[in-house]
Design an enzyme around this catalytic site. Sequence first.
Site, PDB file in Angstrom:
ATOM      1  N   LEU A 123       1.324  -1.448  -0.218  1.00  0.00           N
ATOM      2  CA  LEU A 123      -0.156   0.126   0.062  1.00  0.00           C
ATOM      3  C   LEU A 123       0.852   1.352  -0.009  1.00  0.00           C
ATOM      4  CD1 LEU A 123      -2.804  -1.110   2.985  1.00  0.00           C
ATOM      5  CD2 LEU A 123      -2.229  -1.965   0.597  1.00  0.00           C
ATOM      6  N   VAL A 125       9.322   4.839   0.811  1.00  0.00           N
ATOM      7  CA  VAL A 125       9.656   3.702   1.116  1.00  0.00           C
ATOM      8  C   VAL A 125       8.762   2.542   0.223  1.00  0.00           C
ATOM      9  CG1 VAL A 125       9.614   1.949   3.251  1.00  0.00           C
ATOM     10  CG2 VAL A 125       9.613   4.407   3.500  1.00  0.00           C
ATOM     11  N   GLY A 138      18.037  17.412   0.882  1.00  0.00           N
ATOM     12  CA  GLY A 138      17.312  15.756   1.830  1.00  0.00           C
ATOM     13  C   GLY A 138      17.005  15.656   2.484  1.00  0.00           C
ATOM     14  N   LYS A 188       8.460   7.523  18.347  1.00  0.00           N
ATOM     15  CA  LYS A 188       9.737   6.146  18.533  1.00  0.00           C
ATOM     16  C   LYS A 188      10.192   6.282  19.941  1.00  0.00           C
ATOM     17  CE  LYS A 188      11.554   7.410  14.354  1.00  0.00           C
ATOM     18  NZ  LYS A 188      12.689   8.817  13.087  1.00  0.00           N
ATOM     19  N   GLU A 216      12.240  17.474   5.191  1.00  0.00           N
ATOM     20  CA  GLU A 216      10.887  17.469   4.590  1.00  0.00           C
ATOM     21  C   GLU A 216      10.771  19.490   4.749  1.00  0.00           C
ATOM     22  OE1 GLU A 216       8.229  15.092   5.120  1.00  0.00           O
ATOM     23  OE2 GLU A 216       9.361  13.363   6.201  1.00  0.00           O
ATOM     24  N   LEU A 243       3.544   4.050  -2.985  1.00  0.00           N
ATOM     25  CA  LEU A 243       4.299   3.649  -3.976  1.00  0.00           C
ATOM     26  C   LEU A 243       5.736   4.832  -3.600  1.00  0.00           C
ATOM     27  CD1 LEU A 243       6.537   1.284  -5.338  1.00  0.00           C
ATOM     28  CD2 LEU A 243       4.446   1.825  -7.472  1.00  0.00           C
TER      29      LEU A 243
HETATM   30  N1  LIG Z   1      11.041   7.818   4.100  1.00  0.00           N
HETATM   31  C1  LIG Z   1      11.830   7.499   5.504  1.00  0.00           C
HETATM   32  O1  LIG Z   1      12.650   7.300   4.929  1.00  0.00           O
HETATM   33  C2  LIG Z   1      10.340   6.597   6.219  1.00  0.00           C
HETATM   34  C3  LIG Z   1      11.337   6.003   7.549  1.00  0.00           C
HETATM   35  C4  LIG Z   1      10.765   5.024   8.510  1.00  0.00           C
HETATM   36  C5  LIG Z   1       9.413   5.311   8.368  1.00  0.00           C
HETATM   37  N2  LIG Z   1       8.962   5.441   7.017  1.00  0.00           N
HETATM   38  C6  LIG Z   1       7.323   5.532   6.994  1.00  0.00           C
HETATM   39  O2  LIG Z   1       6.967   4.970   5.634  1.00  0.00           O
HETATM   40  C7  LIG Z   1       5.515   5.563   5.578  1.00  0.00           C
HETATM   41  C8  LIG Z   1       5.993   5.721   4.062  1.00  0.00           C
HETATM   42  O3  LIG Z   1       7.010   7.057   3.877  1.00  0.00           O
HETATM   43  P1  LIG Z   1       7.118   7.412   2.547  1.00  0.00           P
HETATM   44  O4  LIG Z   1       8.567   8.464   3.115  1.00  0.00           O
HETATM   45  O5  LIG Z   1       7.798   6.265   0.980  1.00  0.00           O
HETATM   46  O6  LIG Z   1       6.113   8.173   2.569  1.00  0.00           O
HETATM   47  P2  LIG Z   1       6.007   9.114   0.700  1.00  0.00           P
HETATM   48  O7  LIG Z   1       7.182   8.759  -0.249  1.00  0.00           O
HETATM   49  O8  LIG Z   1       4.945  10.110   0.931  1.00  0.00           O
HETATM   50  O9  LIG Z   1       5.435   7.869   0.123  1.00  0.00           O
HETATM   51  C9  LIG Z   1       3.264   7.728   0.730  1.00  0.00           C
HETATM   52  C10 LIG Z   1       3.134   6.798  -1.085  1.00  0.00           C
HETATM   53  O10 LIG Z   1       1.496   6.515  -0.815  1.00  0.00           O
HETATM   54  C11 LIG Z   1       0.533   6.999  -1.558  1.00  0.00           C
HETATM   55  N3  LIG Z   1      -0.769   7.175  -0.660  1.00  0.00           N
HETATM   56  C12 LIG Z   1      -0.640   8.022   0.194  1.00  0.00           C
HETATM   57  N4  LIG Z   1      -2.331   7.796   0.613  1.00  0.00           N
HETATM   58  C13 LIG Z   1      -2.976   6.993  -0.258  1.00  0.00           C
HETATM   59  C14 LIG Z   1      -3.997   6.375  -0.138  1.00  0.00           C
HETATM   60  N5  LIG Z   1      -4.790   6.622   0.095  1.00  0.00           N
HETATM   61  N6  LIG Z   1      -4.094   6.000  -1.720  1.00  0.00           N
HETATM   62  C15 LIG Z   1      -2.713   5.241  -2.163  1.00  0.00           C
HETATM   63  N7  LIG Z   1      -1.358   5.809  -1.882  1.00  0.00           N
HETATM   64  C16 LIG Z   1      -1.478   6.372  -1.231  1.00  0.00           C
HETATM   65  C17 LIG Z   1       1.393   8.183  -1.943  1.00  0.00           C
HETATM   66  O11 LIG Z   1       1.206   8.415  -2.838  1.00  0.00           O
HETATM   67  P3  LIG Z   1       1.098  10.000  -3.579  1.00  0.00           P
HETATM   68  O12 LIG Z   1       2.233  10.010  -3.634  1.00  0.00           O
HETATM   69  O13 LIG Z   1      -0.571  10.012  -4.551  1.00  0.00           O
HETATM   70  O14 LIG Z   1       0.388  11.125  -2.635  1.00  0.00           O
HETATM   71  C18 LIG Z   1       2.874   7.783  -2.075  1.00  0.00           C
HETATM   72  O15 LIG Z   1       3.685   7.421  -2.943  1.00  0.00           O
HETATM   73  C19 LIG Z   1       5.319   6.890   6.695  1.00  0.00           C
HETATM   74  O16 LIG Z   1       4.491   6.127   7.255  1.00  0.00           O
HETATM   75  C20 LIG Z   1       6.281   7.301   7.319  1.00  0.00           C
HETATM   76  O17 LIG Z   1       6.445   7.811   8.501  1.00  0.00           O
HETATM   77  C21 LIG Z   1       9.544   6.918   6.839  1.00  0.00           C
END
Ligand SMILES: NC(=O)c1ccc[n+]([C@@H]2O[C@H](COP(=O)([O-])OP(=O)(O)OC[C@H]3O[C@@H](n4cnc5c(N)ncnc54)[C@H](OP(=O)(O)O)[C@@H]3O)[C@@H](O)[C@H]2O)c1
Length: 432
Positions: A12, A17, A190, A208, A193, A14
């Site tokens: 769920l 992560v 980067g 955390k 945010e 893309l």
């Molecule tokens: N980034 C890190 O290093 C990191 C580390 C540890 C934990 N996390 C956790 O991992 C999770 C994801 O983080 P991320 O950095 O990968 O975020 P991200 O880059 O913003 O990716 C989230 C993805 O989910 C999609 N999305 C959101 N709502 C949706 C929905 N209702 N239906 C379908 N797709 C949906 C978004 O689509 P759109 O592109 O269309 O908006 C986006 O592609 C978060 O909970 C974050 O706290 C992240």
Amino acid sequence: MSEVKKINIALLGLGTVGTGVYKVLKSQQEEMPCKIGAELVIKKILVRNLEKAAAKVDDPSVLTNDWNEIIQDGEIEIVIEVMGGMEPAKTYMMQALAAGKNVVTANKDLVAVDGKELLDMAALNQKDFLFEAAVAGGIPIIRPLKQCLAGNHLSEVIGIVNGTTNFILTKMTEDGMEFADALAMATELGYAEADPTADVEGLDAGRKVAIMASIAFNSRVTFQDVYTEGITKITATDIRYAKEMGCHIKLLGVARNTEGGIEARVHPMLIPSTHPLAAVNDSFNAVFVHGDAVDDAMFYGRGAGELPTASAIVGDVCDIARNIRFGCTGRISCTCYKNLPIMKIEDVRSRYFLRMQVEDHPGVLASVASVFGNNGVSIEKIIQKTKRGDLAEIVVITDSIEGRHFDDSLKIFASMSMINEISAVIRVYGHS
Ligand SMILES: NC(=O)c1ccc[n+]([C@@H]2O[C@H](COP(=O)([O-])OP(=O)(O)OC[C@H]3O[C@@H](n4cnc5c(N)ncnc54)[C@H](OP(=O)(O)O)[C@@H]3O)[C@@H](O)[C@H]2O)c1
């Protein structure tokens, strides 16, 4: 090798992560059957924008923007939630567990608030709900706390669990930068945010800490229980003085199991430069654990990022795949079997670093010492630093005292005409 089972997965999200998970699962595709006796197949990926996502996958037919295609697919056994946010992520995970699917998530925001509800739903359905990636990204810490260190009474978990703030503080320490400049650099590279509030105000680290404290002390701590204070008020001057005192300033997440209850807090802290956490620089994370059997242990590595976070998620997926193979899902579920009180921050004992601008005339130091004395605060040292016109800068280090006594003294200082400015208040690691 025994027969290889095919396990279908739904992803769920893309984004950062999700893309990492996709890449790691692809790169491990051939070896997984040997490692875990199962073939891991991404059957569906839920995205919002099918067109945007198509460029990221080999076979766009796995993409869908309809959750029903996943929840109603009885062949999908593992759902990986990496969309982030509270809703619809929570509803999807609850529905997946209720439908008998195992769930893996990296969603610390959700686990730190509603973790119990999700774990209860998993237990009810005898499924796994795993979230290794929710704390310190690629660093294994949840599983070590739950499993490898289960033979301990853990008394302390202290960590640098936010890479953005650690990068900023490292730049301020190594290059003498002010906060705003270091934040601008972190944004450009980067690491930060567009809205850095959750990082620089300590909220991300607080989530955390809630998760780690719950697991380490077997008693539920939620994000609302954690005291959070960020790094926005730290200046290059504070860092310079800390260095003079043989210390680094770090944003620490602190969870301690004390006689008075659980301490759960995030705030900047002066720690001795000889402490292992002082050497954790840039965007790296580390968690320092103390247990009655293991003594001290430290976990160090990448706390975020596409592939490190995916590494933790795929580790959880492998654990679940093994459980599915051996028919023993739900092996490690909620471990919060105690109900310990959470301490209020004003009752928590700490040493303090206080920097003030005061009028430069005799008797001021004595007045400061007297206010502290009247409020039960003993002073470890008091130093007059620089002079600027009619003002002098003084730095006080207190002994270990309850927060309320320090706060009472601060209120009086704020009302004293001889005190021009309270420039910094930072806690100091350790007991005097
Ligand atoms: N980034 C890190 O290093 C990191 C580390 C540890 C934990 N996390 C956790 O991992 C999770 C994801 O983080 P991320 O950095 O990968 O975020 P991200 O880059 O913003 O990716 C989230 C993805 O989910 C999609 N999305 C959101 N709502 C949706 C929905 N209702 N239906 C379908 N797709 C949906 C978004 O689509 P759109 O592109 O269309 O908006 C986006 O592609 C978060 O909970 C974050 O706290 C992240």
